[in-house]
Design a protein around this motif. Structure first.
Motif, short mmCIF file in Angstrom:
data_model
loop_
_atom_site.label_atom_id
_atom_site.label_comp_id
_atom_site.label_asym_id
_atom_site.label_seq_id
_atom_site.Cartn_x
_atom_site.Cartn_y
_atom_site.Cartn_z
N LEU A 75 7.93 -0.75 -7.60
CA LEU A 75 6.90 -1.59 -7.00
C LEU A 75 7.43 -3.01 -6.83
N GLY A 84 4.99 6.23 -4.73
CA GLY A 84 5.26 6.42 -6.15
C GLY A 84 6.71 6.68 -6.50
N ARG A 99 0.83 -1.21 0.00
CA ARG A 99 0.00 0.00 0.00
C ARG A 99 0.87 1.26 0.00
N GLU A 105 4.05 1.59 -0.95
CA GLU A 105 4.79 1.75 -2.21
C GLU A 105 3.93 2.41 -3.27
N HIS A 106 2.67 2.00 -3.35
CA HIS A 106 1.77 2.59 -4.35
C HIS A 106 1.51 4.07 -4.05
#
Length: 198
Positions: free
Chosen positions: A140, A136, A130, A132-133
């Motif tokens: 990933l 940005g 979560r 990492e998303h």
């Protein structure tokens, strides 16, 4: 003069180490210096770009080749700076990822005779995905790639869970541990690791 305390934060990428580091630096009772491996490698790139503007290589190298050439020397300077600061009586927050046995052994050799508070910065797999998303700015899957080895240690002086506690609360928990005068012994209980394939 006492050696400076080394707060070694062990956690996967995106687990919250840097946020905790910044909160530790904000408090005024114990001065800390934040040493991140990323700052050392980034500063090297800045040095090259400023010293040799417009440099035009005649060969193109893969990023992996460049990393193999530069990683060990930059790491050596990073490790030496951690030790130097502690020997000078300066308190250090070490913000890096121990994601392989070779790197752990290097830290083991470096820190064995220094006052090292080994802190597990915990975050679940789902939490890392979560973050990492949201961030940005990380590849990933990097945190999941690191997860098993980063969290393979069974000895910590202290653990902080960044899904349950804010960075401020994590820093406060670390600060209270330091002020409690408890012994920092976890890192000394860990053995060097056998490096496979060497």
């Amino acid at each position: 003069m006492k050696k400076g305390v080394i707060v070694l934060l062990n956690g996967a990428s995106s687990s919250g180490k840097t946020s905790i580091s910044m909160e530790l630096k904000k408090q005024n009772d114990i001065p800390f210096h934040h040493l991140s491996y990323g700052d050392f490698s980034g500063n090297y790139n800045d040095f090259i770009n400023k010293t040799y503007p417009g440099i035009k290589p005649t060969r193109v190298l893969d990023d992996e080749v460049v990393s193999e050439i530069l990683f060990d020397p930059i790491s050596s300077v990073y490790y030496a700076t951690i030790k130097l600061f502690s020997e000078m009586g300066l308190n250090v927050i070490v913000d890096t990822v121990i994601d392989n046995d070779k790197r752990f052994n290097e830290f083991h050799d470096l820190l064995m005779d220094l006052p090292t508070l080994f802190v597990g910065v915990l975050c679940s797999r789902d939490g890392l995905i979560r973050r990492e998303h949201i961030r940005g700015d990380r590849a990933l899957g990097l945190a999941l790639y690191q997860f098993d080895i980063v969290y393979s240690f069974n000895e910590y002086d202290l653990e902080v869970n960044t899904e349950e506690l804010s960075p401020t609360e994590c820093a406060d928990k670390i600060f209270r541990f330091i002020n409690s005068d408890q012994e920092y012994s976890a890192f000394k209980k860990l053995n060097k690791r056998e490096i496979r394939g060497s």
